[in-house]
Design a protein around this motif. Sequence first.
Motif, PDB file in Angstrom:
ATOM      1  N   ALA A  30     -34.911 -57.390  26.266  1.00 22.58           N
ATOM      2  CA  ALA A  30     -34.177 -57.109  25.030  1.00 22.58           C
ATOM      3  C   ALA A  30     -34.233 -55.627  24.677  1.00 22.58           C
ATOM      4  CB  ALA A  30     -34.752 -57.945  23.882  1.00 22.58           C
ATOM      5  N   LEU A  73     -36.102 -58.498  19.739  1.00 27.08           N
ATOM      6  CA  LEU A  73     -36.380 -59.924  19.878  1.00 27.08           C
ATOM      7  C   LEU A  73     -37.314 -60.345  18.767  1.00 27.08           C
ATOM      8  CD1 LEU A  73     -36.526 -62.707  21.093  1.00 27.08           C
ATOM      9  CD2 LEU A  73     -37.927 -61.797  22.967  1.00 27.08           C
ATOM     10  N   SER A  76     -31.858 -61.312  17.611  1.00 27.49           N
ATOM     11  CA  SER A  76     -31.930 -59.866  17.821  1.00 27.49           C
ATOM     12  C   SER A  76     -31.315 -59.194  16.599  1.00 27.49           C
ATOM     13  CB  SER A  76     -31.167 -59.471  19.086  1.00 27.49           C
ATOM     14  OG  SER A  76     -31.247 -58.078  19.302  1.00 27.49           O
TER      15      SER A  76
END
Length: 327
Positions: free
Chosen positions: A39, A90, A105
């Motif tokens: 992420a 995340l 997110s």
Amino acid sequence: MEAPQKNLAMDLVRVTEAAALACARWLGRGDKDAADKAAVDAMRLCFNSLDLEGTVMIGEGEKDDAPMLFNGERLGRGNGPKVDIAVDPLEGTNLLAFGRPNAISVVGVAPGGAMFDPGPSYYMQKLVVPAQAKHVVDIEAPTQHNLKYIAKALEKDVDDLVVFVLDKPRHKKLISEIRESGARIQLHTDGDITGSLMAIDPRSEVDVMMGTGGTPEGVLSAIAIRIMGGEMFCKLDPQRQDEKNALAEAGMDLRRVYKVADLVGSDDLFFAATGISGGTFLKGVKYTGHGAETSSLVMRGKTGTIRYVEAIHDWESLMKFSAVQYD
């Protein structure tokens, strides 16, 4: 009258979509570090393609803990507006790692200098309510008192209310007080930002969030709360003696009650969140074999515009130019 200006939030949703698409592959696989790295890497790459001069005010870790997006890191091409950035590539690493719902997110942006710096504060007590109830609560009042007046403001009975609480040992007394009032509870193992968003989202069954969570998450949540017209009342609430000592050394007042305007001092705000593992707030990433589908919330403070964006991503087209390997 002003001519329409560029809505940075529409660029930010591409950033959160990228992070969600990159890390959702790790759903339920038990490796939260790999998921977080995926992420972070995707988010950093996308941010650095944007025309802005950004400084991370709310990040994931210090510089030595790379690949985290660290506080003070510079993002963007450096040729646009100066902005403060809050990120959680995340939110809910454990949620994703163990296949649980509501991992998301999240990104928030404010003008340079407008965002509260939490310094050595890691935890704060929070009370998040929608717009209708923001003038009737007091974070220092008894739990039953607040729930009574929240219910009245929302034209409900107390036993209609749903309260979001993190399922932590520190909340044992709070949970007992909520139950004694007659209100209902949603207990979540993680997801501080998600809880704040659910409390102010009219589509959600959650009416209020209570309890102690992260200070950085509180600042990031404040961006969305200010845009949506809700309110968050909070007090620094150190959970360990070393945090308490650090706050004292920094001259931060544990008695002060902060509100959203204290955490983000501008209405010129942008916010985006994309669902990763799905759940009661945003649908998660759905892989289709040839691509994926995402669900996002996108907001702009200046206009008060709130968008729910459903996107279809096609690997064949995307992979012709994307540096992120989503498939």
